[in-house]
Design a protein around this motif. Structure first.
Motif, PDB file in Angstrom:
ATOM      1  N   VAL A 106       0.827  -1.215   0.000  1.00  0.00           N
ATOM      2  CA  VAL A 106       0.000   0.000   0.000  1.00  0.00           C
ATOM      3  C   VAL A 106       0.857   1.260   0.000  1.00  0.00           C
ATOM      4  N   LEU A 107       1.794   1.352   0.929  1.00  0.00           N
ATOM      5  CA  LEU A 107       2.578   2.587   1.050  1.00  0.00           C
ATOM      6  C   LEU A 107       3.514   2.814  -0.138  1.00  0.00           C
ATOM      7  N   PRO A 108       4.256   1.811  -0.604  1.00  0.00           N
ATOM      8  CA  PRO A 108       5.095   2.044  -1.795  1.00  0.00           C
ATOM      9  C   PRO A 108       4.284   2.508  -3.002  1.00  0.00           C
ATOM     10  N   ARG A 109       3.102   1.936  -3.206  1.00  0.00           N
ATOM     11  CA  ARG A 109       2.270   2.352  -4.346  1.00  0.00           C
ATOM     12  C   ARG A 109       1.869   3.817  -4.219  1.00  0.00           C
ATOM     13  N   LYS A 110       1.511   4.208  -3.008  1.00  0.00           N
ATOM     14  CA  LYS A 110       1.043   5.574  -2.802  1.00  0.00           C
ATOM     15  C   LYS A 110       2.177   6.580  -2.868  1.00  0.00           C
ATOM     16  N   CYS A 111       3.288   6.256  -2.235  1.00  0.00           N
ATOM     17  CA  CYS A 111       4.372   7.230  -2.097  1.00  0.00           C
ATOM     18  C   CYS A 111       5.152   7.473  -3.387  1.00  0.00           C
ATOM     19  N   PHE A 112       5.115   6.499  -4.326  1.00  0.00           N
ATOM     20  CA  PHE A 112       5.905   6.646  -5.547  1.00  0.00           C
ATOM     21  C   PHE A 112       5.033   6.655  -6.792  1.00  0.00           C
ATOM     22  N   ALA A 113       3.756   6.971  -6.606  1.00  0.00           N
ATOM     23  CA  ALA A 113       2.815   6.976  -7.731  1.00  0.00           C
ATOM     24  C   ALA A 113       3.192   7.983  -8.804  1.00  0.00           C
ATOM     25  N   ASP A 114       3.881   9.058  -8.422  1.00  0.00           N
ATOM     26  CA  ASP A 114       4.244  10.082  -9.393  1.00  0.00           C
ATOM     27  C   ASP A 114       5.500   9.736 -10.179  1.00  0.00           C
ATOM     28  N   LEU A 115       6.248   8.712  -9.744  1.00  0.00           N
ATOM     29  CA  LEU A 115       7.509   8.373 -10.401  1.00  0.00           C
ATOM     30  C   LEU A 115       7.394   7.183 -11.348  1.00  0.00           C
TER      31      LEU A 115
END
Length: 621
Positions: free
Chosen positions: A530-539
């Motif tokens: 959940v967190l990796p998907r959310k935190c790096f969605a812009d990259l």
């Protein structure tokens, strides 16, 4: 990145320098750039070097200026420049430009407490010539291996198990607990090896050997989840800062480097972080001609999106000699089949660069494997009455024919795997590790070895009884499966090809950050990582965020009906091979697999690997 060997004795004339030299030569693949040896009263040290930093200096064994301390070191200290600046401000003058001298000076000043300062992957040994004392340490998560064995007033250690067999006093008696462990998990975990007398130093531990006595201590502990919520924005800011810093210090190298790129979320995030830091980058992928196992198109798409120079190696069927070379790298049975494509990937990449960054660790830190989601679903499913769950639905599931393709493309395989999880959970409630053969299956197969229902009670050992079932799986995977399967595989395959692999997600600061997070930041409403998907969605590309995890799988079911059919039959049905397995049970699995409708690929591979190791280990010259 290197290979290390050592032999210490309380009596000087019992040290065996010739065995140390022989063992060091066995580690030549870990260090093709040079060899170093040191013989002193009571100690002999050997080192093979893969030059990454300070190419013309930092040769080992490394001796302190005062002549008291002598060290062999395998790995990288990523924060060596920061530590070096601290030491310079304190008045120390360096004569080299790498991390080896930094590590020696940190140990000279702080002893075992130096481990608290180190950010890296390492296994190192320091001999104190004044106190006749040996200090050995392994990094927090177990990226770098360290094997050791004791004899009468002596101790030997090495980076790989096979190197230790150069010492004549070591017995090759098989450990039945290790055999049981292997057939349960496809690897031998914790401090065990296939041999009773040889042990692994666990991650986050160090050894002090003096006067023939050994003292083993833990210096770091995986944190437990914190039962509190935090602002998601602040969490993302912290996570991104930690990962970018981790990537940045892992780009320190005096030789060319690249990155593994599968096209999945983990490697894509690492590649995106490298590019965001302004680095040009070459990326590397392995592909399969069997479509359901192939990710090469996704990797090429990600490469185009991120602007990397991409390289692809397509695989068909493995050659028998490559399988033998691959499996022999572990020195004991090791049956994670992804070692095969990892071998090919490292062979391919190692011919082009000396350092590669990978996305390893995200699955174990942020619940990326499907078995975590399956366990979450299982808690609800187990509320169904057992007569319906097993007596009716279970029988239907057992009857369903099973195709050969990768399980993400087969609903039947997903259902069968779900039921396999339910059954092993019932049989071994203290063992949340994935199992190839559950307890009942091992009792049928391992006729020559005693079985114990409570042999692998990891929940009790790691005090996890009060955690939820998914968190139990995560924490056991992080302490056993990650170091003894995933990281062991990457270390052996990369070192066979002169390649150093760095894993930014396994920076200990990120491990601690992830471990403290409540489960909903890892797995929530069926969404994993959940967190990796959310935190790096812009990259990363949107397609990567939504795609289903694939994994580094191989088509075992097809191989045993084709490329490996003859090899398996000639090996397993050689009646002179007395390896303690129940031949009738092996025959039953083989015939069911060949008849269609049942995919025993993983079970057959585990049997094949063990039998091949046994034959090579105990065959008559």
């Amino acid at each position: 990145m290197c290979g290390i060997v050592g032999h210490v004795c309380t009596v000087p004339d019992r040290v065996d320098p010739q065995a140390v030299r022989q063992a060091t030569r066995k580690l030549a693949h870990r260090g093709p750039d040079g060899e170093g040896l040191l013989d002193l009263p009571c100690v002999s040290l050997g080192h093979r070097r893969l030059s990454i930093l300070d190419l013309s200096g930092s040769r080992q064994p490394w001796s302190s200026d005062c002549g008291r301390y002598h060290m062999v070191f395998n790995g990288e200290i990523y924060n060596y420049l920061e530590l070096k600046n601290v030491l310079i401000k304190d008045g120390f003058s360096f004569k080299s430009h790498g991390d080896t001298e930094v590590l020696m000076e940190m140990y000279r000043r702080y002893g075992a407490a130096c481990l608290d300062w180190l950010n890296g992957m390492f296994a190192f040994a320091v001999w104190d010539n004044e106190l006749r004392r040996l200090f050995i340490a392994r990094d927090r998560i177990g990226k770098k291996p360290l094997y050791y064995a004791q004899g009468h007033e002596q101790l030997v250690f090495a980076s790989e198990l096979s190197a230790l067999l150069s010492f004549r006093f070591l017995s090759q008696e098989i450990d039945p607990v290790a055999v049981n462990d292997f057939f349960a998990h496809q690897f031998i975990g914790e401090n065990r090896t296939i041999f009773k007398q040889v042990h692994k130093l666990p991650p986050a531990h160090y050894i002090i050997w003096q006067n023939g006595k050994i003292d083993i201590r833990r210096y770091w502990q995986l944190p437990f989840p914190v039962r509190s919520f935090r602002n998601d924005t602040n969490l993302c800011e912290e996570f991104r800062h930690l990962l970018l810093e981790s990537v940045k210090i892992r780009l320190r190298s005096d030789v060319p480097l690249g990155a593994f790129l599968s096209g999945g979320l983990d490697s894509t995030i690492i590649t995106a972080c490298i590019r965001s830091l302004g680095y040009e980058l070459s990326t590397y992928t392995i592909g399969f001609k069997q479509g359901s196992f192939d990710e090469s198109r996704q990797a090429a798409s990600v490469s185009t999106h991120l602007g990397t120079k991409h390289h692809l190696k397509m695989l068909d069927n493995p050659l028998d000699e490559v399988i033998e070379q691959c499996l022999s790298s572990f020195g004991e049975p090791f049956a994670d089949p992804s070692a095969i494509p990892t071998w090919y990937l490292c062979h391919y990449v190692g011919g082009k660069v000396k350092v590669a960054l990978s996305g390893d660790g995200v699955d174990e830190l942020f619940a990326g494997y499907r078995r975590y989601k399956a366990m979450e679903i299982a808690q609800l499913y187990l509320k169904i009455p057992s007569w319906l769950r097993e007596g009716v639905i279970g029988r239907v599931v057992d009857w369903l024919p099973e195709p050969d393709e990768y399980f993400t493309a087969s609903s039947v395989k997903k259902i069968k795997l779900f039921y396999a999880l339910l059954r092993r959970y019932k049989l071994s409630p203290g063992n949340p590790l994935a199992q190839i053969f559950n307890l009942e299956e091992r009792q049928r197969l391992l006729s020559g070895y005693a079985q114990d229902e409570y042999q692998f009670d990891f929940l009790l050992k790691y005090d996890l009884r009060l955690e939820d079932p998914v968190t139990q799986m995560l924490m056991v995977d992080q302490q056993i499966y990650l170091p003894e399967d995933i990281l062991a595989k990457v270390d052996r395959m990369s070192m066979r090809h002169g390649l150093e692999v760095r894993s930014p997600f396994l920076d200990y600061r990120i491990i601690e950050f992830a471990a403290k997070l409540p489960l909903q930041y890892k797995l929530a409403q069926g969404i994993q990582k959940v967190l990796p998907r959310k935190c790096f969605a812009d990259l990363v590309p949107k397609a990567v965020l939504s795609q289903v995890k694939h994994g580094f799988a191989v088509p075992l079911a097809t191989w045993f009906k084709g490329a490996l059919r003859e090899s398996f039959q000639s090996l397993m049905f050689d009646w002179e091979l007395d390896n303690g397995l129940n031949r009738k049970e092996v025959m039953r699995l083989w015939e069911e697999h060949q008849g269609g409708g049942r995919d025993h690929g993983f079970k057959l591979w585990t049997i094949f690997v063990y039998s091949l190791w046994w034959k090579n280990q105990f065959r008559t010259p």
